[in-house]
Design an enzyme around this catalytic site. Structure first.
Site, PDB file in Angstrom:
ATOM      1  N   ASP A  42       0.893  -1.154  -0.090  1.00  0.00           N
ATOM      2  CA  ASP A  42       0.074   0.017   0.007  1.00  0.00           C
ATOM      3  C   ASP A  42       0.706   1.186  -0.049  1.00  0.00           C
ATOM      4  O   ASP A  42       1.872   1.325   0.764  1.00  0.00           O
ATOM      5  CB  ASP A  42      -0.933  -0.014   1.176  1.00  0.00           C
ATOM      6  CG  ASP A  42      -1.769   1.224   1.304  1.00  0.00           C
ATOM      7  OD1 ASP A  42      -2.546   1.419   0.276  1.00  0.00           O
ATOM      8  OD2 ASP A  42      -1.656   1.980   2.205  1.00  0.00           O
ATOM      9  N   GLU A  73      -0.846  -1.170  -6.207  1.00  0.00           N
ATOM     10  CA  GLU A  73      -2.150  -0.598  -6.816  1.00  0.00           C
ATOM     11  C   GLU A  73      -1.735   0.038  -8.055  1.00  0.00           C
ATOM     12  O   GLU A  73      -0.682   0.581  -8.052  1.00  0.00           O
ATOM     13  CB  GLU A  73      -2.574   0.470  -5.819  1.00  0.00           C
ATOM     14  CG  GLU A  73      -3.300   0.035  -4.408  1.00  0.00           C
ATOM     15  CD  GLU A  73      -3.345   1.274  -3.588  1.00  0.00           C
ATOM     16  OE1 GLU A  73      -4.499   1.594  -3.127  1.00  0.00           O
ATOM     17  OE2 GLU A  73      -2.248   1.888  -3.109  1.00  0.00           O
ATOM     18  N   ASP A 126      -3.390   1.232   7.081  1.00  0.00           N
ATOM     19  CA  ASP A 126      -2.696   0.808   5.785  1.00  0.00           C
ATOM     20  C   ASP A 126      -2.341  -0.574   5.785  1.00  0.00           C
ATOM     21  O   ASP A 126      -2.078  -1.220   4.592  1.00  0.00           O
ATOM     22  CB  ASP A 126      -1.257   1.615   5.797  1.00  0.00           C
ATOM     23  CG  ASP A 126      -1.669   3.109   5.559  1.00  0.00           C
ATOM     24  OD1 ASP A 126      -2.613   3.341   5.155  1.00  0.00           O
ATOM     25  OD2 ASP A 126      -0.504   3.928   5.852  1.00  0.00           O
TER      26      ASP A 126
END
Ligand code: ZN
Length: 361
Positions: A181, A265, A343
């Site tokens: 993340d 991501e 997170d």
């Protein structure tokens, strides 16, 4: 892979001549294309221009020492034009006709094939045709098969960039998996719960950049002091970039060595939710990092999977939506009772999404 060069005075002069000549060739080729188009409606190709090179060099009208490097300049012009025509075709309102480059802003040229006008000597120096044997600061070992060599001038300093073809030396297999993340305060958080902090130099560098920036702003335009301040600012920027690249190399290497599957991501997705926008603070750095992670993973036979970032921070591992503002750093799920750092949960969620994507393929 970029390394600092330490040319002697005479070599600096030679480098400047090479760059200047590459610039002159670039502008001449541009001029010829413009003329042909304006007066005869002709579009010249790379080959139309490259066939003239021999005669130009034979006439002694080009001091760019390496023939292939001269061809590379023409290829650059060709690329610029192709991009221009693509923009025209796409109906761009301002396609931006290719422009002449000033000597000041023309700051790199390329030897397109390793061994042709460029090589390493036994003493660890870089030989460049037309320049000589240059001293290099090898701050990181140069690995892989060298493809091209680009000489760059940046803030009054000289650098050499090698493009490398990796031979894909696969690492021994591992079942370890990780989700990553992107952090706001930290560089990243892993699904293992581990965080990768922003390196210590980060804040220092930011402060130094601000000071350099302010110094430029205070000097009068067009003055010698402003020019000096600008060079200092460019140097500070270059320094930060190098440090960041180094940090990215080391971090991505460690991750690739440790994990067989890495989920991240994809921050290039359009229309990110507002929470994601804040992450674009790290954005430029993040995509540069992903690029390095990507080729290192491919080289080592690891799987890098990019997931849609939408909702990764707002969904619990159980699937329930748990809305949090950016300020809320803790995740409390009313549905399953999971209580963990925000997170950390996101990173686990990213890994889950990544694995489900892999299952589909
Ligand atoms: Zn839950």
């Amino acid at each position: 892979m970029q390394y600092r060069l330490y040319p002697k005075d005479a070599q600096i002069q030679a480098l400047k001549v090479q760059l200047g000549e590459a610039c002159r060739l670039y502008n001449a080729a541009l001029q010829e294309r413009r003329g042909a188009y304006k007066h005869a409606g002709l579009s010249l190709t790379y080959y139309d221009q490259a066939t003239q090179l021999k005669a130009i060099r034979a006439a002694g009208d080009l001091a760019l020492a390496n023939f292939s490097a001269s061809q590379d300049v023409l290829r650059r012009v060709d690329k610029t034009f192709k991009a221009f025509f693509r923009r025209v075709k796409a109906g761009a309102a301002q396609p931006g006709y290719p422009r002449f480059k000033s000597r000041k802003r023309f700051d790199s040229y390329t030897f397109p094939s390793w061994g042709d006008g460029c090589r390493l000597t036994d003493a660890g120096r870089l030989y460049l045709q037309g320049v000589g044997h240059l001293k290099v600061k090898w701050h990181r070992p140069l690995e892989g098969q060298i493809k091209t060599v680009t000489v760059k001038r940046q803030a009054g300093q000289w650098f050499v960039g090698f493009s490398i073809e990796y031979e894909g030396e696969a690492l021994p297999g591992t079942d370890a998996q990780v989700g990553i993340d992107v952090g706001l305060t930290d560089f990243a958080t892993l699904s293992t719960g581990e965080t990768i902090p922003n390196p210590r130099y980060y804040r220092k560098a930011q402060a130094r950049l601000r000071i350099a920036q302010r110094r430029v702003a205070r000097r009068t335009r067009g003055g010698a002091n402003r020019r000096k301040a600008v060079v200092l600012l460019q140097k500070a920027h270059a320094h930060v970039q190098n440090q960041r690249a180094d940090f990215h190399h080391k971090t991505s290497r460690t991750l690739v060595e440790t994990y067989g599957v890495i989920a991240v991501e994809d921050l290039n997705v359009k229309g990110l939710a507002s929470g994601m926008l804040a992450k674009s603070v790290n954005d430029a750095g993040w995509s540069a990092f992903i690029n390095k992670l990507d080729y290192k993973a491919a080289e080592a036979g690891r799987q890098l999977v990019c997931v849609n970032p939408r909702g990764t921070s707002q969904t619990c591992l159980c699937g329930a939506e748990v809305h949090k503002t950016l300020a809320q750093r803790w995740h409390e799920c009313p549905a399953c009772g999971l209580s963990a750092a925000r997170d950390h949960v996101s990173a686990q969620r990213i890994l889950g999404l990544g694995l489900s994507l892999l299952d589909l393929t």
